[in-house]
Design a protein around this motif. Structure first.
Motif, PDB file in Angstrom:
ATOM      1  N   ASP A  41       0.890  -1.201  -0.054  1.00 47.09           N
ATOM      2  CA  ASP A  41      -0.044  -0.064  -0.014  1.00 47.09           C
ATOM      3  C   ASP A  41       0.755   1.264  -0.083  1.00 47.09           C
ATOM      4  OD1 ASP A  41       1.007  -0.341   2.615  1.00 47.09           O
ATOM      5  OD2 ASP A  41      -0.913   0.045   3.580  1.00 47.09           O
ATOM      6  N   ASN A  42       2.141   1.087  -0.200  1.00 45.87           N
ATOM      7  CA  ASN A  42       2.958   2.210  -0.342  1.00 45.87           C
ATOM      8  C   ASN A  42       3.020   2.841  -1.683  1.00 45.87           C
ATOM      9  OD1 ASN A  42       5.605   3.577  -0.880  1.00 45.87           O
ATOM     10  ND2 ASN A  42       5.903   3.037   1.361  1.00 45.87           N
ATOM     11  N   PRO A  43       2.789   4.277  -1.854  1.00 44.79           N
ATOM     12  CA  PRO A  43       2.719   4.741  -3.124  1.00 44.79           C
ATOM     13  C   PRO A  43       3.829   4.654  -3.907  1.00 44.79           C
ATOM     14  CG  PRO A  43       1.897   6.305  -1.475  1.00 44.79           C
ATOM     15  CD  PRO A  43       2.270   4.977  -0.947  1.00 44.79           C
ATOM     16  N   LEU A  44       5.213   4.736  -3.497  1.00 50.88           N
ATOM     17  CA  LEU A  44       6.504   4.342  -3.934  1.00 50.88           C
ATOM     18  C   LEU A  44       6.544   3.209  -4.772  1.00 50.88           C
ATOM     19  CD1 LEU A  44       9.779   5.326  -2.965  1.00 50.88           C
ATOM     20  CD2 LEU A  44       9.723   3.260  -4.007  1.00 50.88           C
ATOM     21  N   MET A  45       6.004   1.996  -3.963  1.00 49.25           N
ATOM     22  CA  MET A  45       6.016   0.568  -4.573  1.00 49.25           C
ATOM     23  C   MET A  45       5.187   0.689  -5.613  1.00 49.25           C
ATOM     24  SD  MET A  45       6.888  -2.520  -4.927  1.00 49.25           S
ATOM     25  CE  MET A  45       7.872  -2.914  -3.596  1.00 49.25           C
ATOM     26  N   ASN A  46       3.747   1.327  -5.377  1.00 48.97           N
ATOM     27  CA  ASN A  46       2.784   1.200  -6.738  1.00 48.97           C
ATOM     28  C   ASN A  46       3.364   1.983  -7.699  1.00 48.97           C
ATOM     29  OD1 ASN A  46       0.114  -0.208  -5.608  1.00 48.97           O
ATOM     30  ND2 ASN A  46       1.044   0.523  -3.931  1.00 48.97           N
ATOM     31  N   SER A  47       4.228   3.085  -7.737  1.00 50.73           N
ATOM     32  CA  SER A  47       4.644   3.789  -8.815  1.00 50.73           C
ATOM     33  C   SER A  47       5.715   2.749  -9.494  1.00 50.73           C
ATOM     34  CB  SER A  47       5.236   4.906  -8.114  1.00 50.73           C
ATOM     35  OG  SER A  47       6.070   5.931  -9.346  1.00 50.73           O
ATOM     36  N   VAL A  48       6.563   1.981  -8.802  1.00 48.48           N
ATOM     37  CA  VAL A  48       7.615   1.439  -9.274  1.00 48.48           C
ATOM     38  C   VAL A  48       6.893   0.229 -10.083  1.00 48.48           C
ATOM     39  CG1 VAL A  48       9.458  -0.272  -8.806  1.00 48.48           C
ATOM     40  CG2 VAL A  48       9.446   1.815  -7.756  1.00 48.48           C
ATOM     41  N   LEU A  49       6.005  -0.406  -9.635  1.00 45.01           N
ATOM     42  CA  LEU A  49       5.210  -1.506 -10.177  1.00 45.01           C
ATOM     43  C   LEU A  49       4.736  -1.163 -11.532  1.00 45.01           C
ATOM     44  CD1 LEU A  49       3.681  -3.503  -7.426  1.00 45.01           C
ATOM     45  CD2 LEU A  49       5.477  -4.349  -8.645  1.00 45.01           C
TER      46      LEU A  49
END
Length: 701
Positions: free
Chosen positions: A616-624
């Motif tokens: 649920d981290n925006p950074l992880m979602n941005s990377v994916l």
């Protein structure tokens, strides 16, 4: 005859355990004797370790006991002395006397090995220490050297005075110890020799062992090489002249002195005396100036060393320090060989030690030095009627020299690795048996191979793999404060970043070693030997059925499951994941893996664990989204926006789709972390966090 081992007790950084340095073994010594017509440095011993671990101390110990240099209180290990003082205080407080106390001493045990075909002459200098069983069975002789207080009763009385004074004045601990050191500093010591059975023997080790030490950084002036080769040429010239040549040379010097003296008197002496007579009478200030050339003075300034490049002669001070240092080492060896007795055989153990030859040398020169030093010495001896029987000892903290030693010799034998534990130097004897636990003698393995002994074949394969693979990581293993083994580029990239940003861990030299688990197992015996704290981060590798893989099924329970990970299987003593431990810790190794659920799922890989931890981290979602845009959109898109829970529930699916993009995935995360500076919000999986906490604890013990 050769120096087999040296044990050092209580001397400087050494204690009483893990304190034996092994120099050669009889097998390798005999083999090289058979292969070499000229017996020079038949086995080169390497003493390796980080700074301040005691490498130089070993050579200094040899020099002191061989030359019987004066020992004093500063040669003792101060931790040992502090423990003695505490025991004296306890004894004195109970009994007010010091009858049965341990008197401070230094002890050295040397073992001299020899070949099966030894002669009476060869063992003549060992006669006082010969014990028949050792000569016939072990092919070795043991000599114990003790540095002991001459007047023990006088020492006791001085100690009692000190302790009585302490009781009256209640001195603090540091002041007490300082006073104790002063007492020892005013005490006389003597060097005594003992046979293996404890009998005292009157002896002088100079009769048995000779040591020539080439010190580190011997370039001490702009004309170091000129001075070095002047010494060599002077010695050779004087030793090679016959009586007639010496007589002719002396006559030449006499004639030259006469000519120079007449010239000086004619053009200089008379005018100077006349000038001085204006101040004082000629009778009082009269003098004579005489030329005084001698063979010694001529030879001292005969040679000028220059480098040659093409047709140009270049002064030595214009050449690089690396080449100059190398030539200084060669000059020292040439000088040693020139002075070596001109007889084919002698009953001495001859040692050449070279301290940190890597000084000023670039990496390639360092590797070539250790690889070719024996050949260089042989070349220098060609044409000389000398059988130089010497051992070469090299102390170094160069990873390149260590690497070259392993690969040029194709063995870990004759390498002593020094580290520190507590306040003591620890000597770790690297050899093929220890590095890969079990038999390793090549002849035995070959024989076993013919008999289809699978275990020995596997051991030989592992040893060969280790020798080849370690070439690329040798410095990081032997000179690191800690080691982290990982299995992939994602772990290597991100863990390195997190360590750099950890205020505790970034103060240490921590190397990250990227190697898959099955090959990494080969390193485990070596890692335990080195005693370096090692964190092994590996994947739980849950075995899935074909349908589970096809459907990208997420794992919620481990009951009935097995692992395909060889590291976990080894330390779990089973491939079953039922009731598996949360981690494994053995000696200096901590093995971390995905043993706990993350958001109700067991992650199979680091990538999946990272996604579940930060779903649920925006950074992880941005990377994916950047790395797998179409897949990300298909999974997470809803009428109201993005559903992060779908990322969590599809973590294994994302992992599989990242298989061919792991480097891109890792670098994109790294880039986002650097730009956004959101490292506090982006988390490593809990099993890795716990592993790093263990590493921090080990490093700060």
């Amino acid at each position: 005859m050769y120096l087999k081992s040296l044990t050092i007790n209580n001397f400087r950084k050494f204690g009483t355990t893990e304190n034996t340095i092994e120099f050669v073994d009889g097998t390798s010594h005999r083999k090289e004797l058979e292969e070499n017509e000229i017996n020079v440095a038949p086995t080169t011993t390497l003493i390796v370790g980080k700074n301040n671990t005691g490498k130089t101390t070993i050579v200094q110990a040899l020099e002191k006991i061989i030359k019987e240099n004066n020992f004093d209180v500063n040669d003792f290990n101060f931790v040992y002395l502090k423990k003695l003082l505490v025991s004296y205080e306890e004894t004195f407080s109970r009994t007010y006397e010091l009858e049965n106390i341990e008197i401070p001493y230094l002890k050295f045990i040397i073992k001299i090995g020899f070949e099966d075909n030894h002669t009476t002459d060869l063992l003549g200098n060992l006669a006082p220490f010969l014990i028949i069983d050792n000569v016939t069975k072990e092919n070795e002789v043991e000599i114990t050297i003790k540095v002991e207080i001459k007047e023990t009763e006088l020492f006791r009385q001085e100690l009692i005075k000190l302790l009585q004074k302490e009781n009256d004045e209640k001195e603090n601990n540091q002041k007490k110890f300082t006073s104790f050191i002063k007492v020892l500093g005013e005490t006389d010591f003597e060097v005594n020799y003992y046979r293996q059975n404890g009998d005292l023997v009157k002896y002088n080790l100079k009769n048995l062992i000779d040591i020539t030490a080439v010190k580190a950084n011997i370039v001490d002036s702009d004309i170091s090489l000129t001075k070095a080769f002047n010494k060599i040429i002077k010695y050779r010239y004087k030793s090679l002249l016959d009586d007639k040549e010496k007589e002719d040379f002396e006559k030449l010097l006499d004639d030259t002195n006469t000519q120079f003296t007449n010239n000086i008197r004619k053009h200089h002496t008379k005018s100077i005396i006349e000038s001085l007579s204006k101040i004082e009478s000629r009778e009082k200030l009269s003098f004579s100036l005489t030329a005084d050339l001698t063979l010694e003075s001529v030879m001292n300034n005969l040679i000028k060393y220059e480098y040659v490049e093409g047709n140009i002669h270049i002064p030595e001070n214009q050449f690089g320090l690396g080449y100059t240092n190398l030539m200084m080492i060669i000059a020292e060896l040439v000088d040693y060989m020139e002075r070596y007795p001109d007889k084919s055989f002698n009953s001495m153990v001859n040692i050449i030690s070279i301290e940190e030859p890597e000084t000023y040398m670039h990496p390639q020169m360092q590797e070539l030095f250790i690889k070719n030093i024996n050949e260089a010495i042989k070349s220098l001896l060609e044409g000389k009627e000398k059988n130089i029987n010497s051992q070469l000892i090299i102390t170094t903290h160069s990873s390149h020299i260590l690497n070259s030693k392993i690969h040029s010799g194709n063995t870990f034998n004759n390498i002593n690795y020094l580290t520190t534990k507590g306040h003591y130097t620890q000597v770790i004897k690297l050899n093929d048996d220890n590095v890969i636990n079990g038999k390793n003698d090549k002849d035995e393995v070959k024989k076993a191979s013919k008999e289809d002994t699978k275990e020995d074949n596997t051991r030989l394969e592992e040893l060969n793999f280790l020798k080849k693979h370690i070439k690329y990581k040798v410095s990081e293993l032997f000179f690191a404060d800690a080691i982290i083994f990982v299995e992939g580029i994602t772990e290597e990239t991100l863990i390195k970043y997190f360590i750099d940003n950890d205020e505790g861990l970034n103060k240490y030299y921590i190397t990250i070693f990227n190697i898959d688990g099955s090959h990494g197992l080969v390193y485990h015996d070596l890692i335990k030997l080195l005693q370096v704290p090692t964190l092994i981060i590996t994947d739980i590798d849950i075995k899935r059925e074909k349908d589970e893989k096809k459907e990208f099924k997420q794992i919620q329970e481990l009951t009935g499951r097995v692992t395909t990970n060889k590291t976990i299987e080894k330390y779990n003593e089973s491939n079953s994941l039922d009731s598996i431990e949360p981690f494994f810790e053995t000696e200096n190794i901590y093995i971390a893996f995905q043993s706990e659920k993350i958001e109700k799922y067991y992650a199979t890989s680091f990538e999946e664990a990272l996604i579940l931890t930060n779903y649920d981290n925006p950074l992880m979602n941005s990377v994916l989204k950047k790395v797998r845009k179409q897949i990300y959109n298909n999974i997470t898109a809803t009428e109201t926006g993005v559903d992060y829970n779908k990322v969590k529930n599809s973590s294994y699916y994302f992992q599989k789709k990242l298989d061919k993009a792991k480097s891109n995935f890792a670098n994109t995360i790294l880039s986002e972390l650097i730009i956004s500076e959101e490292i506090d919000n982006f988390k490593l999986p809990i099993y890795i966090t716990k592993g790093l906490e263990w590493l921090t604890k080990e490093l700060t013990k």
